[in-house]
Design a protein around this motif. Structure first.
Motif, mmCIF file in Angstrom:
data_model
loop_
_atom_site.group_PDB
_atom_site.id
_atom_site.type_symbol
_atom_site.label_atom_id
_atom_site.label_comp_id
_atom_site.label_asym_id
_atom_site.label_seq_id
_atom_site.Cartn_x
_atom_site.Cartn_y
_atom_site.Cartn_z
ATOM 1 N N CYS A 1 42.913 46.569 53.416
ATOM 2 C CA CYS A 1 43.845 46.469 52.225
ATOM 3 C C CYS A 1 43.052 46.181 50.908
ATOM 4 O O CYS A 1 42.224 45.184 51.071
ATOM 5 N N GLU A 2 43.278 46.849 49.858
ATOM 6 C CA GLU A 2 42.784 46.489 48.678
ATOM 7 C C GLU A 2 43.924 46.310 47.499
ATOM 8 O O GLU A 2 44.660 46.971 47.551
ATOM 9 N N SER A 3 43.861 45.309 46.860
ATOM 10 C CA SER A 3 45.033 44.849 46.089
ATOM 11 C C SER A 3 44.490 45.118 44.728
ATOM 12 O O SER A 3 43.363 44.754 44.190
ATOM 13 N N VAL A 4 45.335 45.876 44.097
ATOM 14 C CA VAL A 4 44.982 46.258 42.438
ATOM 15 C C VAL A 4 46.115 46.009 41.543
ATOM 16 O O VAL A 4 47.323 46.296 41.712
ATOM 17 N N HIS A 5 46.015 44.984 40.479
ATOM 18 C CA HIS A 5 46.919 44.690 39.452
ATOM 19 C C HIS A 5 46.776 45.539 38.283
ATOM 20 O O HIS A 5 45.429 45.208 37.624
ATOM 21 N N VAL A 6 47.355 46.328 37.775
ATOM 22 C CA VAL A 6 47.128 46.999 36.739
ATOM 23 C C VAL A 6 48.053 46.762 35.371
ATOM 24 O O VAL A 6 49.282 46.518 35.600
ATOM 25 N N THR A 7 47.588 46.494 34.306
ATOM 26 C CA THR A 7 48.513 46.305 32.919
ATOM 27 C C THR A 7 48.498 47.359 32.181
ATOM 28 O O THR A 7 47.574 47.933 31.750
ATOM 29 N N ILE B 1 44.692 51.039 53.046
ATOM 30 C CA ILE B 1 45.602 50.992 51.961
ATOM 31 C C ILE B 1 45.210 50.641 50.611
ATOM 32 O O ILE B 1 44.315 49.710 50.858
ATOM 33 N N VAL B 2 45.677 50.837 49.571
ATOM 34 C CA VAL B 2 45.445 50.375 48.371
ATOM 35 C C VAL B 2 46.767 49.754 47.745
ATOM 36 O O VAL B 2 47.873 50.754 47.528
ATOM 37 N N ALA B 3 47.170 48.455 47.547
ATOM 38 C CA ALA B 3 48.384 48.200 47.108
ATOM 39 C C ALA B 3 48.245 47.947 45.525
ATOM 40 O O ALA B 3 47.513 47.019 45.154
ATOM 41 N N VAL B 4 49.184 48.560 44.739
ATOM 42 C CA VAL B 4 48.873 48.381 43.490
ATOM 43 C C VAL B 4 50.504 47.843 42.803
ATOM 44 O O VAL B 4 51.497 48.537 43.129
ATOM 45 N N MET B 5 50.227 47.088 41.798
ATOM 46 C CA MET B 5 51.446 46.854 40.959
ATOM 47 C C MET B 5 51.142 46.880 39.607
ATOM 48 O O MET B 5 49.950 46.309 39.122
#
Length: 145
Positions: free
Chosen positions: A85-91, A33-37
């Motif tokens: 799991c890879e976590s990604v925070h995008v602005t 999974i790739v979790a993105v916020m």
């Protein structure tokens, strides 16, 4: 079937249900999974006509902490289930584009996200990130409610 699933969250209780569904699906399919916020480029800012009101630094720090905690919780849940799991925070100011771009750059073949179910005038005024993702996605989207 699906090897890399993007789970998009805004940190809400409804989005948490989509996270659980995404994790369950990933576990069943032995997927990553790739979790993105996605958060605003200027957290806490409010545009009011020609003026932009910026939140105090404490509010920005709280939003940053909330984002880290939300993504950390997803990563912890994935780890407990043995899911990479890879976590990604995008602005970004355009959340649906950021979600789709993340899915593309990370090689995801499914997007899992929630829908708040706003319809009518409220949806027209507020917009719907989920509807925009559905309208523009080149890969399947699983919408949880």
């Amino acid at each position: 079937m699906y090897k890399r699933i993007l789970i998009a969250t805004d940190g809400s209780k409804l989005a948490a249900k989509a996270v659980v569904e995404g994790l369950r699906l990933a576990q069943a399919l032995k997927s990553e999974i790739v979790a993105v916020m996605v958060t605003s480029e200027t957290p806490g800012s409010v545009v009011a006509g020609p003026m932009v009101v910026i939140a105090p630094p404490e509010a920005v720090e709280q939003m940053t902490a909330f984002t880290k905690r939300t993504l950390g919780d997803i990563a912890d849940g994935a780890e407990r289930l043995g899911i990479p799991c890879e976590s990604v925070h995008v602005t970004s100011e355009i959340a649906y584009r950021a979600i789709l771009e993340t899915a593309k750059t990370k090689g995801c073949d499914l997007i899992v996200m929630a829908s708040h179910g706003h319809g009518g005038l409220k949806a027209a005024v507020l917009g719907s990130v989920t509807m925009d993702v559905l309208a523009h996605s080149a890969i399947p989207v699983l919408v949880c409610r």
